[in-house]
Motif scaffolding. Structure first.
Motif: not given
Ligand SMILES: NC(=O)c1ccc[n+]([C@@H]2O[C@H](COP(=O)([O-])OP(=O)(O)OC[C@H]3O[C@@H](n4cnc5c(N)ncnc54)[C@H](O)[C@@H]3O)[C@@H](O)[C@H]2O)c1
Length: 285
Positions: A10-12, A31-32, A45, A47, A73, A77, A90, A146, A150, A174-177
């Protein structure tokens, strides 16, 4: 350390995998979905299936035979991407399975992604923050399925720490990534403070989010801690004191606000993790 990063595609997660590999860790992304990031190994995987999570934590043929730590992570998200209960199911299941499998596999270090949403987002004239800057000192105020997940995940972490007294669990709110490409839009926020009032004009550069994860992996002392992780500044150009006074006249700041400092307090992250953001949108071309 040999570290599993769930949601590493994912992004983070991509920034976290890259940062950990660059700092000499052995990283496997669970990751899936596969990742566009070449660093680290990948094992697919789901999760939401406890058997798969436990199996991955105990070792995967041709990949690794033990783990020292888990960074969790993976999640849907944000609110609004899938129906409310689908996000809740989820995310809460995945987090439960990560903590339960870490316990069963004898893994003593878990860092997981919580969220700024537990602070009571979205803020606005009808939903002011309880204090400015917001911090970790008040009880969570989730306003979505959501964020409810958390919030419950933070409580779950505390209970797993009670069951497993040697566990060190660090939740990062985390704040907005943001990635560098996202900064192109930032200049347009100034004209309308209402656009980003919902999270007190906060953000976190993914590379600094990764720094926080890396620091949290070496936090010593058992038990649970949660920290807000945000950039040192806001997305705005006008001073933070002016922003706060105009948007929330009924919430006087708890201390003098300096310049454009974040209104999502990172004092605790600085104190207990040694976190210091290195990236600001102002420095990006
Ligand atoms: N993006 C934001 O602004 C933000 C802000 C605060 C917190 N967060 C938290 O940070 C974390 C990462 O966020 P992100 O922006 O990288 O999200 P993202 O959607 O870019 O990445 C999340 C990843 O999790 C995987 N995933 C989700 N459910 C799954 C499962 N059941 N089994 C396997 N893989 C699974 C997805 O395939 C994806 O690659 C998350 O927990 C999110 O809630 C994000």
């Amino acid at each position: 350390m040999r570290v599993a990063v769930t949601g590493g595609s994912g992004k983070l997660g991509r920034a976290v995998v890259r940062d950990l590999v660059e700092h000499g860790h052995d990283v496997v992304n669970l990751d899936r979905a596969p990742s566009s990031e070449p660093a680290g190994a990948f094992v697919r995987v789901d999760l939401s299936d406890y058997g798969q999570v436990l199996g991955a934590f105990l070792g995967v043929d041709d990949r690794f035979d033990r783990l020292d730590a888990v960074v969790h992570l993976a999640a849907v998200p944000a609110p609004g991407l899938v129906p409310n209960t689908a996000a809740f199911e989820n995310n809460i299941l995945a987090t439960h399975h990560v903590f339960a499998a870490a316990r069963a596999a004898g893994i003593r270090t878990v860092v997981w992604a919580s969220s700024e949403t537990v602070l009571g987002l979205p803020f606005g004239p009808d939903n002011p923050p309880p204090c400015i800057p917001v911090d970790e000192e008040y009880h969570p105020r989730p306003n979505s399925s959501y964020s409810l997940a958390k919030t419950l995940e933070e409580e779950m972490a505390a209970q797993f720490c009670r069951w497993q007294p040697e566990l060190t669990a660090t939740g990062l709110r985390f704040s907005n990534v943001m990635e560098p490409a996202d900064y192109a839009e930032f200049g347009s926020f100034e004209a309308d403070p209402g656009r980003r009032i919902w999270n007190l004009w906060g953000y976190i550069d993914a590379r600094d989010g990764a720094q926080a994860v890396r620091l949290a992996l070496s936090r010593s002392g058992p038990g649970v801690e949660v920290c807000i992780i945000a950039a040192a500044d806001t997305v705005m150009t006008r001073p933070s004191a002016e922003l706060a006074a105009q948007a929330f006249p009924g919430v006087p700041p708890t201390r003098a606000l300096r310049g454009r400092e974040t209104l999502l307090s990172i004092d605790k992250a600085r104190r207990i993790l040694g976190f210091e953001p290195a990236h600001s949108w102002r420095d990006e071309g």
